[in-house]
Scaffold this active site. Structure first.
Site, PDB file in Angstrom:
ATOM      1  N   CYS A 117       0.836  -1.202   0.000  1.00 31.18           N
ATOM      2  CA  CYS A 117       0.000   0.000   0.000  1.00 31.18           C
ATOM      3  C   CYS A 117       0.867   1.247   0.000  1.00 31.18           C
ATOM      4  CB  CYS A 117      -0.913  -0.011   1.228  1.00 31.18           C
ATOM      5  SG  CYS A 117      -2.089   1.360   1.280  1.00 31.18           S
ATOM      6  N   CYS A 118       1.918   1.250   0.827  1.00 33.24           N
ATOM      7  CA  CYS A 118       2.838   2.388   0.861  1.00 33.24           C
ATOM      8  C   CYS A 118       3.497   2.589  -0.498  1.00 33.24           C
ATOM      9  CB  CYS A 118       3.912   2.175   1.925  1.00 33.24           C
ATOM     10  SG  CYS A 118       3.348   2.403   3.627  1.00 33.24           S
ATOM     11  N   CYS A 203      -3.029   4.933   9.551  1.00 35.05           N
ATOM     12  CA  CYS A 203      -1.725   4.374   9.940  1.00 35.05           C
ATOM     13  C   CYS A 203      -0.977   5.262  10.922  1.00 35.05           C
ATOM     14  CB  CYS A 203      -0.856   4.151   8.704  1.00 35.05           C
ATOM     15  SG  CYS A 203      -1.561   2.986   7.527  1.00 35.05           S
ATOM     16  N   CYS A 228       8.142   3.467   5.414  1.00 36.15           N
ATOM     17  CA  CYS A 228       7.205   3.233   4.308  1.00 36.15           C
ATOM     18  C   CYS A 228       7.908   2.879   3.010  1.00 36.15           C
ATOM     19  CB  CYS A 228       6.339   4.468   4.093  1.00 36.15           C
ATOM     20  SG  CYS A 228       7.281   5.944   3.657  1.00 36.15           S
TER      21      CYS A 228
END
Length: 245
Positions: A117-118, A203, A228
């Site tokens: 996702c990052c 997050c 990240c």
């Protein structure tokens, strides 16, 4: 936010050193860009860039999951400094594919899902934001986390093939807030709610007194793995991987 006393002499010395470095970057590494997530450190650097090195371009990665307080500060900073802060967004098809595979909040399920996702929301847009640049500047500090203790002021970013600068590497949290108060720099209201680090809303959480400043980022994961991918050091990663074997 820290309330420890910072002497005027220390603040002046730190400010002059950072300003000198920024002017050097502007003169010797143009085109250069300042990466912003609208945390306190980034606002210090934006203030310094606008004062000392206006040829440096500020930009932010808008992941699509930011807090409204962050968007409010983006608009406030634009009005305060009269500067356009470039906004880079993730590719819609990549986000759609990730959500299809993992679910809207699937980053909680595993570290690999969170890192994917990052990558979609931050790393890939950063690659586009840095294309054609000769240097980028970050608000990283050594005291922020265990993963940043050896942070240099200047380094080579092998992943992007350019110079990377961390002008506040030696600054403490108290130094950052002393600058903000002295120059009346606008800051993210989340800091008043116990957020020392600003990221995506799902997050990032507030931390308690005495916790590591990065404890509120990806708190469900190993503290040594809470990055990240934007600031990943290939050599350090290899060394860390070897230690786990």
């Amino acid at each position: 936010m820290k309330s420890e006393h910072v002497t005027p002499q220390r603040l002046q010395a730190l400010t002059e050193a950072a300003a000198t470095l920024l002017r050097h970057i502007e003169g010797q590494h143009s085109p250069a860009a300042l990466a912003m997530s609208f945390g306190a450190e980034d606002m210090v650097l934006l203030d310094l860039v606008c004062r000392e090195a206006p040829g440096i371009t500020p930009f932010t990665l808008d992941t699509g999951r930011l807090n409204p307080e962050t968007h409010d500060l983006h608009q406030q900073a634009r009005a305060r400094y009269g500067v356009v802060i470039e906004a880079w967004y993730p590719e819609a098809d990549l986000v759609q594919r990730w959500v299809h595979n993992h679910g809207i909040n699937g980053f909680y399920d595993s570290r690999s899902a969170r890192e994917a996702c990052c990558y979609v929301r931050k790393v890939e847009p950063l690659n586009r934001a840095l294309a054609g640049r000769r240097a980028w500047i970050t608000g990283q500090r050594r005291a922020q986390s265990v993963t940043r203790h050896g942070l240099p002021v200047e380094e080579h970013d092998a992943a992007h093939g350019l110079a990377k600068f961390n002008p506040l590497a030696e600054w403490s949290e108290a130094d950052v807030w002393a600058y903000i108060r002295h120059h009346e720099v606008p800051y993210n209201r989340l800091h008043d709610q116990g957020y020392p680090s600003i990221g995506c809303a799902p997050c990032t959480r507030a931390v308690t007194v005495g916790e590591d400043p990065r404890a509120g980022r990806w708190w469900w994961e190993d503290p040594t793995q809470r990055e990240c991918g934007l600031h990943r050091n290939p050599a350090a990663d290899a060394q860390q991987a070897a230690g786990r074997q």
